[in-house]
Scaffold this motif. Structure first.
Motif, PDB file in Angstrom:
ATOM      1  N   LEU A   1       0.809  -1.221   0.000  1.00 27.40           N
ATOM      2  CA  LEU A   1       0.000   0.000   0.000  1.00 27.40           C
ATOM      3  C   LEU A   1       0.835   1.261   0.000  1.00 27.40           C
ATOM      4  CD1 LEU A   1      -2.682  -1.064   2.618  1.00 27.40           C
ATOM      5  CD2 LEU A   1      -3.002  -0.912   0.151  1.00 27.40           C
ATOM      6  N   SER A   2       2.164   1.124  -0.075  1.00 27.49           N
ATOM      7  CA  SER A   2       3.038   2.272   0.149  1.00 27.49           C
ATOM      8  C   SER A   2       3.116   3.223  -1.020  1.00 27.49           C
ATOM      9  CB  SER A   2       4.445   1.782   0.511  1.00 27.49           C
ATOM     10  OG  SER A   2       4.997   1.077  -0.570  1.00 27.49           O
ATOM     11  N   CYS A   3       2.328   3.039  -2.069  1.00 28.23           N
ATOM     12  CA  CYS A   3       2.352   3.960  -3.201  1.00 28.23           C
ATOM     13  C   CYS A   3       1.067   4.768  -3.286  1.00 28.23           C
ATOM     14  CB  CYS A   3       2.582   3.195  -4.506  1.00 28.23           C
ATOM     15  SG  CYS A   3       4.223   2.469  -4.625  1.00 28.23           S
ATOM     16  N   GLU A   4       0.329   4.811  -2.217  1.00 30.45           N
ATOM     17  CA  GLU A   4      -0.922   5.562  -2.199  1.00 30.45           C
ATOM     18  C   GLU A   4      -0.626   7.047  -2.217  1.00 30.45           C
ATOM     19  OE1 GLU A   4      -4.778   6.255   0.700  1.00 30.45           O
ATOM     20  OE2 GLU A   4      -3.254   4.767   1.203  1.00 30.45           O
ATOM     21  N   THR A   5      -1.068   7.732  -3.286  1.00 24.25           N
ATOM     22  CA  THR A   5      -0.751   9.140  -3.453  1.00 24.25           C
ATOM     23  C   THR A   5      -1.707  10.039  -2.677  1.00 24.25           C
ATOM     24  OG1 THR A   5       0.132   8.699  -5.636  1.00 24.25           O
ATOM     25  CG2 THR A   5      -0.441  10.984  -5.137  1.00 24.25           C
ATOM     26  N   ASP A   6      -2.985   9.711  -2.659  1.00 21.83           N
ATOM     27  CA  ASP A   6      -3.994  10.544  -2.004  1.00 21.83           C
ATOM     28  C   ASP A   6      -4.735   9.732  -0.951  1.00 21.83           C
ATOM     29  OD1 ASP A   6      -3.594  12.926  -3.527  1.00 21.83           O
ATOM     30  OD2 ASP A   6      -4.499  11.875  -5.221  1.00 21.83           O
ATOM     31  N   PRO A   7      -4.159   9.577   0.240  1.00 21.83           N
ATOM     32  CA  PRO A   7      -4.846   8.818   1.288  1.00 21.83           C
ATOM     33  C   PRO A   7      -6.122   9.526   1.727  1.00 21.83           C
ATOM     34  CG  PRO A   7      -2.986   9.991   2.199  1.00 21.83           C
ATOM     35  CD  PRO A   7      -2.916  10.166   0.713  1.00 21.83           C
ATOM     36  N   ASP A   8      -7.096   8.732   2.161  1.00 18.34           N
ATOM     37  CA  ASP A   8      -8.335   9.318   2.670  1.00 18.34           C
ATOM     38  C   ASP A   8      -8.038  10.114   3.928  1.00 18.34           C
ATOM     39  OD1 ASP A   8      -9.752   8.136   0.647  1.00 18.34           O
ATOM     40  OD2 ASP A   8     -10.222   6.332   1.808  1.00 18.34           O
ATOM     41  N   ILE A   9      -8.784  11.161   4.108  1.00 18.78           N
ATOM     42  CA  ILE A   9      -8.627  12.012   5.282  1.00 18.78           C
ATOM     43  C   ILE A   9      -9.796  11.762   6.225  1.00 18.78           C
ATOM     44  CG2 ILE A   9      -8.423  14.383   6.094  1.00 18.78           C
ATOM     45  CD1 ILE A   9      -6.086  13.445   4.403  1.00 18.78           C
ATOM     46  N   ASN A  10      -9.496  11.542   7.497  1.00 19.63           N
ATOM     47  CA  ASN A  10     -10.588  11.267   8.432  1.00 19.63           C
ATOM     48  C   ASN A  10     -11.079  12.508   9.145  1.00 19.63           C
ATOM     49  OD1 ASN A  10      -8.566  11.766  10.233  1.00 19.63           O
ATOM     50  ND2 ASN A  10      -8.560   9.753  11.197  1.00 19.63           N
ATOM     51  N   LEU A  11     -10.598  13.683   8.736  1.00 17.31           N
ATOM     52  CA  LEU A  11     -11.128  14.943   9.219  1.00 17.31           C
ATOM     53  C   LEU A  11     -11.608  15.751   8.029  1.00 17.31           C
ATOM     54  CD1 LEU A  11      -8.360  15.953  11.780  1.00 17.31           C
ATOM     55  CD2 LEU A  11     -10.583  14.992  12.303  1.00 17.31           C
ATOM     56  N   ASP A  12     -12.571  16.610   8.246  1.00 18.88           N
ATOM     57  CA  ASP A  12     -13.131  17.392   7.153  1.00 18.88           C
ATOM     58  C   ASP A  12     -12.259  18.614   6.875  1.00 18.88           C
ATOM     59  OD1 ASP A  12     -14.813  18.198   5.167  1.00 18.88           O
ATOM     60  OD2 ASP A  12     -16.251  19.168   6.519  1.00 18.88           O
ATOM     61  N   VAL A  13     -10.970  18.370   6.585  1.00 22.03           N
ATOM     62  CA  VAL A  13     -10.045  19.440   6.241  1.00 22.03           C
ATOM     63  C   VAL A  13      -9.190  18.985   5.060  1.00 22.03           C
ATOM     64  CG1 VAL A  13      -9.914  20.433   8.547  1.00 22.03           C
ATOM     65  CG2 VAL A  13      -8.362  18.588   7.930  1.00 22.03           C
ATOM     66  N   ASP A  14      -8.719  19.957   4.290  1.00 22.36           N
ATOM     67  CA  ASP A  14      -7.897  19.647   3.124  1.00 22.36           C
ATOM     68  C   ASP A  14      -6.433  19.551   3.541  1.00 22.36           C
ATOM     69  OD1 ASP A  14      -7.182  19.137   0.556  1.00 22.36           O
ATOM     70  OD2 ASP A  14      -7.308  21.222  -0.124  1.00 22.36           O
ATOM     71  N   GLN A  15      -5.646  18.846   2.742  1.00 21.03           N
ATOM     72  CA  GLN A  15      -4.210  18.797   2.984  1.00 21.03           C
ATOM     73  C   GLN A  15      -3.614  20.183   2.745  1.00 21.03           C
ATOM     74  OE1 GLN A  15      -3.129  15.924   0.103  1.00 21.03           O
ATOM     75  NE2 GLN A  15      -3.633  14.152   1.357  1.00 21.03           N
ATOM     76  N   SER A  16      -2.713  20.587   3.622  1.00 23.77           N
ATOM     77  CA  SER A  16      -2.087  21.898   3.509  1.00 23.77           C
ATOM     78  C   SER A  16      -0.592  21.734   3.265  1.00 23.77           C
ATOM     79  CB  SER A  16      -2.298  22.715   4.794  1.00 23.77           C
ATOM     80  OG  SER A  16      -3.664  22.960   5.005  1.00 23.77           O
ATOM     81  N   PRO A  17      -0.007  22.533   2.382  1.00 27.02           N
ATOM     82  CA  PRO A  17       1.441  22.475   2.180  1.00 27.02           C
ATOM     83  C   PRO A  17       2.182  23.040   3.394  1.00 27.02           C
ATOM     84  CG  PRO A  17       0.310  23.564   0.348  1.00 27.02           C
ATOM     85  CD  PRO A  17      -0.667  23.456   1.457  1.00 27.02           C
TER      86      PRO A  17
END
Length: 326
Positions: free
Chosen positions: A16-32
């Motif tokens: 599973l180590s090539c997963e580019t966009d893992p699901d997020i369990n909080l209702d927030v977007d990924q931040s740089p």
């Protein structure tokens, strides 16, 4: 209690180590999250870019080990350097654009987080550079723009050079005077050689002060800090063994390093030390980044002056360490 997983489960994780966009369990977007500290002394500089994440479907502990959970793909990093050249005819301002080259490297042992990191490298001397601007383009996101000044190397006014004599007695602390910046640190290191019947060992005693803001005179960039005789005794007592038989001890080297950072660096460090003892909390605001400049100056081969050595030879508090001075 340490949990031990069967090897078959570890193999599933690797799959599973090539997963580019893992699901997020909080209702927030990924931040740089951007991290870059530039130093005029460096000819190679790095910009680190990572991202916030949380745990679905496997949980944050497992996703932290997956490099694709921590970094973005197809990022474009462009850096603009602003140079100031002094010539006989006046001041020349030059601008130069440099592309950051993506590189993968290992910077720590495997643990909670992936041991691999991605950095964007640009190879360029910053000796005459006074400012840096960077554009970071991440697919699907607005372009990030960061700016910072590039500060000069601190000037140490006292002691003046390598191999200088310094005074250290109960009535006279070792004082350091320098031209600094918004954030200031000093580090004094004393290397001690210990000779026993069977071996020669080496200990490094380190005295460190951070966040110094002692201003000297009317110049806001002029600072002073002191290293007291009591502090010296405290280092000796906390580091050197006085139980084992010792033939003699001798100071091999005394060094001083002054490190400075600009206002952005100071704000970050003040915030870091304020929160370092607190439990982290979840925030929906954008994760903090650091794009800043620091610089340092080091003096080596410092020596106690004759008056200080004469006092130390007679001090009963030092006799148990068996120092020799020659």
């Amino acid at each position: 209690m340490t949990l031990k997983f069967p090897i078959v489960i570890l193999i599933v994780f690797c799959g599973l180590s090539c997963e580019t966009d893992p699901d997020i369990n909080l209702d927030v977007d990924q931040s740089p999250v951007v991290y870059a500290i530039f130093d005029k002394a460096d000819s190679v500089n790095n910009i680190f870019l990572t991202k916030t994440f949380s745990g679905d479907p496997l949980g944050a502990y497992h996703n932290a080990k997956i490099i694709d959970s921590l970094y973005y793909d197809n990022v474009d990093v462009t850096v603009r350097l602003f140079f100031e050249h002094k010539t006989d005819s006046g001041l020349i301002i030059e601008k130069k654009n440099v592309k950051g080259e993506e590189g993968l490297f290992f910077n720590k042992e495997a643990g909670i987080f992936s041991s691999q990191s991605i950095r964007y490298v640009f190879k360029q001397s910053l000796s005459d550079c006074y400012a840096i601007r960077a554009w970071i383009k991440i697919p699907g996101k607005d372009t990030l723009v960061y700016n910072t000044e590039v500060i000069n190397t601190p000037k140490i006014n006292s002691p003046k050079s390598d191999a200088s004599y310094i005074a250290l007695r109960p009535d006279m602390a070792f004082s350091v005077h320098w031209q600094g910046n918004s954030w200031n640190e000093i580090k004094i290191q004393i290397v001690v050689n210990t000779k026993t019947e069977t071996s020669i060992s080496k200990d490094t005693l380190t005295y460190f002060k951070k966040g110094l803001s002692f201003q000297e005179g009317s110049d806001s960039k002029s600072f002073v800090a002191s290293f007291s005789y009591d502090s010296y005794l405290g280092l000796l007592n906390s580091t050197l063994d006085t139980v084992s038989p010792v033939e003699f001890r001798q100071i091999e080297d005394i060094s001083l390093e002054v490190s400075c950072g600009n206002q952005i660096f100071k704000d970050y460090m003040d915030h870091y030390y304020q929160l370092s003892d607190e439990v982290p909390t979840i925030s929906t605001s954008q994760a903090p980044s650091l794009f800043t400049s620091k610089s340092s100056k080091k003096l080596k081969g410092l020596q106690f002056d004759p008056a200080s050595i004469d006092y130390m030879k007679q001090d009963p508090l030092l006799k148990k360490f068996n120092f020799v001075y020659y």
